[in-house]
Enzyme design. Sequence first.
Site, PDB file in Angstrom:
ATOM      1  N   THR A   1      -3.733   2.766   3.186  1.00 11.31           N
ATOM      2  CA  THR A   1      -3.837   4.221   3.286  1.00 11.31           C
ATOM      3  C   THR A   1      -3.109   4.752   4.498  1.00 11.31           C
ATOM      4  OG1 THR A   1      -5.995   4.071   2.294  1.00 11.31           O
ATOM      5  CG2 THR A   1      -5.506   6.105   3.460  1.00 11.31           C
TER       6      THR A   1
ATOM      7  N   ARG B   1     -11.574   2.670 -10.454  1.00  6.72           N
ATOM      8  CA  ARG B   1     -12.227   2.745  -9.137  1.00  6.72           C
ATOM      9  C   ARG B   1     -11.493   3.760  -8.246  1.00  6.72           C
ATOM     10  NH1 ARG B   1     -10.536   2.111  -3.622  1.00  6.72           N
ATOM     11  NH2 ARG B   1     -12.282   1.331  -2.421  1.00  6.72           N
ATOM     12  N   VAL B   2     -12.245   4.633  -7.604  1.00  4.39           N
ATOM     13  CA  VAL B   2     -11.666   5.556  -6.625  1.00  4.39           C
ATOM     14  C   VAL B   2     -12.392   5.341  -5.301  1.00  4.39           C
ATOM     15  CG1 VAL B   2     -11.345   7.980  -6.008  1.00  4.39           C
ATOM     16  CG2 VAL B   2     -11.046   7.264  -8.378  1.00  4.39           C
ATOM     17  N   GLY B   3     -11.629   5.238  -4.231  1.00  4.86           N
ATOM     18  CA  GLY B   3     -12.229   5.025  -2.912  1.00  4.86           C
ATOM     19  C   GLY B   3     -12.470   6.345  -2.193  1.00  4.86           C
ATOM     20  N   ASP B   4     -12.558   6.246  -0.889  1.00  4.81           N
ATOM     21  CA  ASP B   4     -12.839   7.428  -0.072  1.00  4.81           C
ATOM     22  C   ASP B   4     -11.642   8.367   0.072  1.00  4.81           C
ATOM     23  OD1 ASP B   4     -11.638   5.193   1.402  1.00  4.81           O
ATOM     24  OD2 ASP B   4     -11.587   6.625   3.059  1.00  4.81           O
TER      25      ASP B   4
ATOM     26  N   THR C   1      -2.823   7.113  -0.763  1.00  4.38           N
ATOM     27  CA  THR C   1      -3.087   5.671  -0.890  1.00  4.38           C
ATOM     28  C   THR C   1      -2.919   5.190  -2.313  1.00  4.38           C
ATOM     29  OG1 THR C   1      -4.737   3.980  -0.344  1.00  4.38           O
ATOM     30  CG2 THR C   1      -5.557   5.941  -1.431  1.00  4.38           C
TER      31      THR C   1
ATOM     32  N   GLY D   1     -13.311   1.753   1.121  1.00  4.51           N
ATOM     33  CA  GLY D   1     -13.724   3.117   0.823  1.00  4.51           C
ATOM     34  C   GLY D   1     -15.190   3.259   0.466  1.00  4.51           C
TER      35      GLY D   1
ATOM     36  N   THR E   1      -9.908   4.923   7.012  1.00  4.40           N
ATOM     37  CA  THR E   1      -9.195   3.916   6.228  1.00  4.40           C
ATOM     38  C   THR E   1     -10.065   2.666   6.198  1.00  4.40           C
ATOM     39  OG1 THR E   1      -7.129   2.662   6.007  1.00  4.40           O
ATOM     40  CG2 THR E   1      -7.866   3.117   8.241  1.00  4.40           C
ATOM     41  N   GLY E   2      -9.778   1.794   5.251  1.00  2.00           N
ATOM     42  CA  GLY E   2     -10.599   0.595   5.094  1.00  2.00           C
ATOM     43  C   GLY E   2     -11.352   0.631   3.779  1.00  2.00           C
TER      44      GLY E   2
ATOM     45  N   SER F   1       0.806  -1.222   0.000  1.00  2.68           N
ATOM     46  CA  SER F   1       0.000   0.000   0.000  1.00  2.68           C
ATOM     47  C   SER F   1       0.833   1.264   0.000  1.00  2.68           C
ATOM     48  CB  SER F   1      -0.850  -0.001   1.261  1.00  2.68           C
ATOM     49  OG  SER F   1      -0.006  -0.081   2.369  1.00  2.68           O
TER      50      SER F   1
HETATM   51  C1  SD4 Z   1      -9.724   2.863  -0.405  1.00  2.00           C
HETATM   52  N1  SD4 Z   1      -9.764   3.541   1.908  1.00  2.00           N
HETATM   53  O1  SD4 Z   1      -9.184   3.035  -1.491  1.00  2.00           O
HETATM   54  C2  SD4 Z   1      -8.904   3.051   0.854  1.00  2.00           C
HETATM   55  C3  SD4 Z   1      -8.241   1.762   1.201  1.00  2.00           C
HETATM   56  C4  SD4 Z   1      -7.733   1.650   2.600  1.00  2.00           C
HETATM   57  O2  SD4 Z   1      -6.877   0.346   4.230  1.00  2.00           O
HETATM   58  O3  SD4 Z   1      -7.717   2.537   3.370  1.00  2.00           O
HETATM   59  N2  SD4 Z   1      -7.325   0.497   2.993  1.00  2.00           N
HETATM   60  O4  SD4 Z   1     -10.877   2.460  -0.280  1.00  2.00           O
END
Ligand code: SD4
Length: 311
Positions: free
Chosen positions: A167, A195-198, A185, A221, A218-219, A50
């Site tokens: 992240t 794809r785009v996360g949070d 991240t 998204g 984090t996690g 990551s």
């Molecule tokens: C995402 N939140 O792209 C990020 C991934 C992440 O621990 O934080 N993973 O969704």
Amino acid sequence: MPDPIVIATWPFGKVAAEAALKSLNRGEPALDAALVGAQAVENDYSVRTSVGFGSLPDRLGRLTLDACVMDGKTLSCGAVAAVEHIKHPAALARRVMEKTPHVFLVGEAAKWFALQQGFPLEVPYTTEAIKEWLEKHPDFRKKGEVKPPAPCDNPSDINVDEHNHDTVTVLTQDKKGNLGGVCTTSGLAYKLPGRVGDSPIIGAGLYVDDLAGAAGATGVGEEIIRICGSSFVVEQMRGGKSPQEACELACKRVSAAAARRGVHPAAVAFLALDPKGNTGAACTTRTNFKYAVGRGEKVEMLQAKEIGPDA
Ligand code: SD4
């Protein structure tokens, strides 16, 4: 004024917190220090799953990076997403904030802006990351599949834990009491291209307001975006909740949102810092979220409280 303080996500948050703390103790502004911390992790190729170059790529084997920054004093912010070949997306997000009238640039156009700003194009791949991609995901290559593999059919089933996290979010408070935040991240490993996360979304992966507090996420998204996670946490603090209470409430909201879709809550975590220098963190179950807190000369690792669906 409280002592300068930094909090940062996951075990590699220690690298970020140590670098940011030195910067804060030198009297540098909160956002500068948060960026120093985030870049220390972007620079660290041993953070292999990551953040920054050397991370695990998307389904087609391409590494794209997302980042955002926010200054709590002015609410100035900047973000980039789906950027290839730029080693420091967080620094690029800051340029968006400072050099354009906009907040968010994406993809090829963000890369074009980076070139205009003098960022070099660099090779983001490592032999290890490509080898792992080839071994673990032969189907992506053979069939050029666009359908997510089984574990990704439902965002709640995506496994994010301390061994597969993506992240670094760094929240800081400087000697003047101002707050700053940076999130950077490579996004979820083997995500669908595009794809785009949070993480680069102001209000989802990060929100910072000197008048209320700073929060990061984090996690998975998708689940964080669904509840405008970081904004939610900051608004709870504005309403009088402690950072810890605010993070726990955000986890409960993630669980409640999952229940409405009949799925179990995904792995997500929140961390928060209020204007008085109090901190908090919480995660959904199965997330095993550790985070770094730096104050004075010392950085310590803490384990976040898990908030189950029935909490
Ligand atoms: C995402 N939140 O792209 C990020 C991934 C992440 O621990 O934080 N993973 O969704």
